[in-house]
Motif scaffolding. Structure first.
Motif, PDB file in Angstrom:
ATOM      1  N   ARG A 242       0.832  -1.210   0.000  1.00  0.00           N
ATOM      2  CA  ARG A 242       0.000   0.000   0.000  1.00  0.00           C
ATOM      3  C   ARG A 242       0.866   1.259   0.000  1.00  0.00           C
ATOM      4  O   ARG A 242       0.480   2.270  -0.584  1.00  0.00           O
ATOM      5  CB  ARG A 242      -0.925   0.019   1.217  1.00  0.00           C
ATOM      6  CG  ARG A 242      -2.064  -0.968   1.068  1.00  0.00           C
ATOM      7  CD  ARG A 242      -3.063  -0.841   2.172  1.00  0.00           C
ATOM      8  NE  ARG A 242      -3.689   0.478   2.105  1.00  0.00           N
ATOM      9  CZ  ARG A 242      -4.378   0.994   3.102  1.00  0.00           C
ATOM     10  NH1 ARG A 242      -4.525   0.322   4.224  1.00  0.00           N
ATOM     11  NH2 ARG A 242      -4.920   2.174   2.988  1.00  0.00           N
ATOM     12  N   GLY A 243       2.019   1.188   0.615  1.00  0.00           N
ATOM     13  CA  GLY A 243       2.903   2.343   0.658  1.00  0.00           C
ATOM     14  C   GLY A 243       3.765   2.494  -0.576  1.00  0.00           C
ATOM     15  O   GLY A 243       4.301   3.573  -0.848  1.00  0.00           O
ATOM     16  N   ASN A 244       3.934   1.417  -1.357  1.00  0.00           N
ATOM     17  CA  ASN A 244       4.797   1.425  -2.546  1.00  0.00           C
ATOM     18  C   ASN A 244       4.070   0.820  -3.744  1.00  0.00           C
ATOM     19  O   ASN A 244       4.513  -0.197  -4.301  1.00  0.00           O
ATOM     20  CB  ASN A 244       6.072   0.625  -2.267  1.00  0.00           C
ATOM     21  CG  ASN A 244       6.845   1.187  -1.112  1.00  0.00           C
ATOM     22  OD1 ASN A 244       7.366   2.284  -1.188  1.00  0.00           O
ATOM     23  ND2 ASN A 244       6.908   0.438  -0.021  1.00  0.00           N
ATOM     24  N   PRO A 245       2.990   1.410  -4.186  1.00  0.00           N
ATOM     25  CA  PRO A 245       2.232   0.800  -5.293  1.00  0.00           C
ATOM     26  C   PRO A 245       3.010   0.769  -6.602  1.00  0.00           C
ATOM     27  O   PRO A 245       2.844  -0.158  -7.397  1.00  0.00           O
ATOM     28  CB  PRO A 245       0.979   1.671  -5.410  1.00  0.00           C
ATOM     29  CG  PRO A 245       1.349   2.966  -4.787  1.00  0.00           C
ATOM     30  CD  PRO A 245       2.362   2.645  -3.729  1.00  0.00           C
ATOM     31  N   VAL A 246       3.881   1.740  -6.817  1.00  0.00           N
ATOM     32  CA  VAL A 246       4.664   1.763  -8.061  1.00  0.00           C
ATOM     33  C   VAL A 246       5.595   0.553  -8.113  1.00  0.00           C
ATOM     34  O   VAL A 246       5.731  -0.098  -9.157  1.00  0.00           O
ATOM     35  CB  VAL A 246       5.455   3.088  -8.179  1.00  0.00           C
ATOM     36  CG1 VAL A 246       6.387   3.060  -9.371  1.00  0.00           C
ATOM     37  CG2 VAL A 246       4.488   4.259  -8.256  1.00  0.00           C
ATOM     38  N   MET A 247       6.207   0.231  -6.991  1.00  0.00           N
ATOM     39  CA  MET A 247       7.103  -0.929  -6.941  1.00  0.00           C
ATOM     40  C   MET A 247       6.324  -2.225  -7.183  1.00  0.00           C
ATOM     41  O   MET A 247       6.815  -3.136  -7.861  1.00  0.00           O
ATOM     42  CB  MET A 247       7.814  -0.988  -5.594  1.00  0.00           C
ATOM     43  CG  MET A 247       8.763   0.173  -5.354  1.00  0.00           C
ATOM     44  SD  MET A 247      10.131   0.179  -6.510  1.00  0.00           S
ATOM     45  CE  MET A 247      11.065  -1.182  -5.879  1.00  0.00           C
ATOM     46  N   ALA A 248       5.128  -2.311  -6.636  1.00  0.00           N
ATOM     47  CA  ALA A 248       4.317  -3.506  -6.825  1.00  0.00           C
ATOM     48  C   ALA A 248       3.937  -3.674  -8.303  1.00  0.00           C
ATOM     49  O   ALA A 248       4.021  -4.775  -8.856  1.00  0.00           O
ATOM     50  CB  ALA A 248       3.061  -3.438  -5.954  1.00  0.00           C
ATOM     51  N   VAL A 249       3.534  -2.592  -8.934  1.00  0.00           N
ATOM     52  CA  VAL A 249       3.179  -2.650 -10.357  1.00  0.00           C
ATOM     53  C   VAL A 249       4.410  -2.972 -11.194  1.00  0.00           C
ATOM     54  O   VAL A 249       4.350  -3.793 -12.121  1.00  0.00           O
ATOM     55  CB  VAL A 249       2.520  -1.327 -10.814  1.00  0.00           C
ATOM     56  CG1 VAL A 249       2.360  -1.285 -12.320  1.00  0.00           C
ATOM     57  CG2 VAL A 249       1.175  -1.154 -10.128  1.00  0.00           C
ATOM     58  N   ALA A 250       5.542  -2.363 -10.879  1.00  0.00           N
ATOM     59  CA  ALA A 250       6.770  -2.634 -11.631  1.00  0.00           C
ATOM     60  C   ALA A 250       7.181  -4.100 -11.489  1.00  0.00           C
ATOM     61  O   ALA A 250       7.583  -4.731 -12.472  1.00  0.00           O
ATOM     62  CB  ALA A 250       7.891  -1.720 -11.136  1.00  0.00           C
ATOM     63  N   GLY A 251       7.056  -4.655 -10.310  1.00  0.00           N
ATOM     64  CA  GLY A 251       7.374  -6.070 -10.119  1.00  0.00           C
ATOM     65  C   GLY A 251       6.442  -6.972 -10.897  1.00  0.00           C
ATOM     66  O   GLY A 251       6.869  -7.966 -11.504  1.00  0.00           O
ATOM     67  N   SER A 252       5.169  -6.637 -10.917  1.00  0.00           N
ATOM     68  CA  SER A 252       4.200  -7.421 -11.687  1.00  0.00           C
ATOM     69  C   SER A 252       4.488  -7.345 -13.178  1.00  0.00           C
ATOM     70  O   SER A 252       4.405  -8.350 -13.893  1.00  0.00           O
ATOM     71  CB  SER A 252       2.776  -6.927 -11.406  1.00  0.00           C
ATOM     72  OG  SER A 252       2.460  -7.073 -10.061  1.00  0.00           O
ATOM     73  N   MET A 253       4.821  -6.163 -13.648  1.00  0.00           N
ATOM     74  CA  MET A 253       5.143  -5.995 -15.074  1.00  0.00           C
ATOM     75  C   MET A 253       6.407  -6.771 -15.434  1.00  0.00           C
ATOM     76  O   MET A 253       6.475  -7.389 -16.488  1.00  0.00           O
ATOM     77  CB  MET A 253       5.314  -4.506 -15.400  1.00  0.00           C
ATOM     78  CG  MET A 253       4.061  -3.678 -15.212  1.00  0.00           C
ATOM     79  SD  MET A 253       2.753  -4.137 -16.334  1.00  0.00           S
ATOM     80  CE  MET A 253       3.378  -3.429 -17.828  1.00  0.00           C
ATOM     81  N   ALA A 254       7.407  -6.732 -14.566  1.00  0.00           N
ATOM     82  CA  ALA A 254       8.643  -7.463 -14.837  1.00  0.00           C
ATOM     83  C   ALA A 254       8.378  -8.963 -14.873  1.00  0.00           C
ATOM     84  O   ALA A 254       8.914  -9.683 -15.724  1.00  0.00           O
ATOM     85  CB  ALA A 254       9.680  -7.138 -13.770  1.00  0.00           C
ATOM     86  N   LEU A 255       7.546  -9.439 -13.981  1.00  0.00           N
ATOM     87  CA  LEU A 255       7.205 -10.861 -13.974  1.00  0.00           C
ATOM     88  C   LEU A 255       6.456 -11.251 -15.238  1.00  0.00           C
ATOM     89  O   LEU A 255       6.746 -12.284 -15.856  1.00  0.00           O
ATOM     90  CB  LEU A 255       6.365 -11.193 -12.733  1.00  0.00           C
ATOM     91  CG  LEU A 255       5.980 -12.641 -12.546  1.00  0.00           C
ATOM     92  CD1 LEU A 255       7.219 -13.491 -12.332  1.00  0.00           C
ATOM     93  CD2 LEU A 255       5.041 -12.777 -11.368  1.00  0.00           C
TER      94      LEU A 255
END
Length: 74
Positions: free
Chosen positions: A51-64
């Motif tokens: 919740r505090g780092n949504p950009v990192m979560a999206v970037a990780g999902s995109m990389a996967l």
């Protein structure tokens, strides 16, 4: 000691004993549940981080998604 006071004293003794038994039972049950509670704490930490780092979560999902997981599984 009057009869009413004696009855109340016996009742108090039983309640104190029952309270001690309940405390011991609760302590045993909490110890048994500690591993589950530890996992729940970890999941909460991950959720708060996401919740505090949504950009990192999206970037990780995109990389996967971009790395084509079928290569890893096949």
């Amino acid at each position: 000691m009057n009869p009413r006071a004696a009855v109340l004293a016996r009742r108090r003794e039983r309640l104190v004993q029952r309270s001690g038994n309940l405390r011991r039972t609760l302590t045993r049950e909490i110890r048994a549940a500690q591993p589950v509670l530890a996992w729940a704490d970890r999941l909460q930490d991950v959720w708060l981080w996401l919740r505090g780092n949504p950009v990192m979560a999206v970037a990780g999902s995109m990389a996967l998604a971009a790395s084509r997981p079928r290569r890893w599984l096949g």
